[in-house]
Design a protein around this motif. Structure first.
Motif, PDB file in Angstrom:
ATOM      1  N   ARG A  31      37.582 -51.624  97.185  1.00  0.00           N
ATOM      2  CA  ARG A  31      38.835 -51.615  97.953  1.00  0.00           C
ATOM      3  C   ARG A  31      39.160 -50.214  98.464  1.00  0.00           C
ATOM      4  N   MET A  32      38.817 -49.198  97.668  1.00  0.00           N
ATOM      5  CA  MET A  32      39.049 -47.818  98.104  1.00  0.00           C
ATOM      6  C   MET A  32      38.251 -47.486  99.361  1.00  0.00           C
ATOM      7  N   ASN A  33      37.097 -48.122  99.499  1.00  0.00           N
ATOM      8  CA  ASN A  33      36.197 -47.802 100.616  1.00  0.00           C
ATOM      9  C   ASN A  33      36.520 -48.572 101.895  1.00  0.00           C
ATOM     10  N   ARG A  34      37.526 -49.426 101.870  1.00  0.00           N
ATOM     11  CA  ARG A  34      37.899 -50.137 103.087  1.00  0.00           C
ATOM     12  C   ARG A  34      38.428 -49.159 104.126  1.00  0.00           C
ATOM     13  N   PRO A  35      38.209 -49.433 105.393  1.00  0.00           N
ATOM     14  CA  PRO A  35      38.630 -48.496 106.448  1.00  0.00           C
ATOM     15  C   PRO A  35      40.104 -48.120 106.392  1.00  0.00           C
ATOM     16  N   THR A  36      40.974 -49.099 106.090  1.00  0.00           N
ATOM     17  CA  THR A  36      42.404 -48.769 106.060  1.00  0.00           C
ATOM     18  C   THR A  36      42.725 -47.797 104.938  1.00  0.00           C
ATOM     19  N   ARG A  37      42.028 -47.920 103.794  1.00  0.00           N
ATOM     20  CA  ARG A  37      42.255 -46.992 102.695  1.00  0.00           C
ATOM     21  C   ARG A  37      41.745 -45.609 103.056  1.00  0.00           C
ATOM     22  N   ARG A  38      40.603 -45.557 103.748  1.00  0.00           N
ATOM     23  CA  ARG A  38      40.076 -44.255 104.167  1.00  0.00           C
ATOM     24  C   ARG A  38      41.031 -43.592 105.147  1.00  0.00           C
ATOM     25  N   LEU A  39      41.633 -44.404 106.001  1.00  0.00           N
ATOM     26  CA  LEU A  39      42.578 -43.862 106.970  1.00  0.00           C
ATOM     27  C   LEU A  39      43.797 -43.271 106.257  1.00  0.00           C
ATOM     28  N   ARG A  40      44.316 -44.004 105.258  1.00  0.00           N
ATOM     29  CA  ARG A  40      45.480 -43.491 104.536  1.00  0.00           C
ATOM     30  C   ARG A  40      45.156 -42.167 103.853  1.00  0.00           C
ATOM     31  N   ARG A  41      43.962 -42.077 103.246  1.00  0.00           N
ATOM     32  CA  ARG A  41      43.579 -40.821 102.606  1.00  0.00           C
ATOM     33  C   ARG A  41      43.492 -39.695 103.614  1.00  0.00           C
ATOM     34  N   ALA A  42      42.951 -40.016 104.791  1.00  0.00           N
ATOM     35  CA  ALA A  42      42.818 -39.001 105.831  1.00  0.00           C
ATOM     36  C   ALA A  42      44.174 -38.497 106.286  1.00  0.00           C
ATOM     37  N   LEU A  43      45.140 -39.415 106.406  1.00  0.00           N
ATOM     38  CA  LEU A  43      46.477 -39.017 106.831  1.00  0.00           C
ATOM     39  C   LEU A  43      47.194 -38.213 105.763  1.00  0.00           C
TER      40      LEU A  43
END
Length: 281
Positions: A246-258
């Motif tokens: 779940r951490m590797n899903r694109p939306t999670r990656r986006l949140r981390r990036a933000l």
């Protein structure tokens, strides 16, 4: 604006005490604060072996607050003068198992048991063996003035069998018995109920609780392809593998990036030196 009053420490109460005589070793006060402070305001039931001049009973009531119940045990009949509201006095010998059992049945379970009685080694050990199961589920037993365990006149001596200090040493094994891989070393009643052993100069504190085999947890994502020398799929539980997915899903990656754009940019630079791209797209 109301100003919240800060409760005085036990030492502050002691220094200001003008009631019945209290005699304490100075370095005991931080020990009491550390292990008994959580009972302040909780209306604890306190069993104190050894009443002396009665001053410590007064001090416990003032420190722990309203609703505190103390039970003092002493061999001196004159100690009955200290009986009062929520303050019980029982006259008897702490070396008498039947007497201790009667006190426990009438007044237990106890949140706190303090042994400041005869200071004889055999009595200290007897108290532990007799009253341990009469502590509350999160109770504390304190045996103090253990310097007498090294005095022959009190039945003590360095490494002498039968002292409380020597009785405590096997408890270090008992509290770890869940970890044993040997059939000859199995859990005892102390393994199941003892959660903390604290040894100080002249004082031992034993904390009771529900002690079960330890468990572990994981958080975050693995950096390498092995964990503890095992492949990731073997080393990481299935529920945490699912969490990593779940951490590797694109939306999670986006949140981390933000949340942490600098960290992500540096990670990209490490992958492709000299190139930079907008990782939030």
């Amino acid at each position: 604006m109301r100003v919240r009053r800060t409760r005085p420490s036990l030492r502050e109460l002691f220094d200001a005490h003008e009631g019945r005589l209290v005699h304490k070793v100075d370095h005991y006060f931080p020990i009491y604060e550390r292990h008994l402070g959580r009972f302040v305001g909780r209306r604890p039931r306190v069993l104190e072996i050894g009443v002396a001049q009665g001053g410590s009973l007064e001090l416990w009531h003032r420190w722990f607050g309203r609703g505190t119940v103390t039970i003092g045990v002493d061999v001196e009949e004159r100690s009955t003068a200290f009986r009062g509201r929520r303050r019980h006095i029982e006259i008897g010998d702490q070396g008498d198992v039947a007497f201790l059992r009667r006190v426990a049945e009438e007044h237990g379970p106890f949140d706190i048991v303090l042994d400041d009685g005869s200071h004889r080694a055999e009595h200290q050990v007897l108290l532990l063996e007799t009253l341990w199961d009469d502590l509350a589920a999160d109770g504390v037993l304190i045996v103090e003035d253990l310097h007498t365990d090294y005095w022959p006149s009190y039945g003590g001596g360095h490494l002498r069998p039968g002292t409380f200090i020597e009785r405590v040493k096997p408890l270090l094994d008992d509290v770890n018995a869940h970890n044993s891989r040997e059939e000859s070393f199995r859990p005892t009643r102390f393994t199941e109920t003892l959660v903390g052993i604290h040894v100080y100069d002249s004082v031992v504190v034993l904390e009771r609780g529900d002690h079960r085999p330890y468990t572990t947890s994981m958080a975050g994502r693995p950096v390498f392809d092995t964990v503890n020398d095992l492949p990731i799929d073997d080393a990481i539980p299935a529920d945490h593998l699912a969490r990593i997915a779940r951490m590797n899903r694109p939306t999670r990656r986006l949140r981390r990036a933000l949340r942490h754009p600098g960290l992500v940019v540096r990670a990209v630079e490490r992958r492709a030196p000299g190139r930079r791209r907008d990782v939030t797209r």
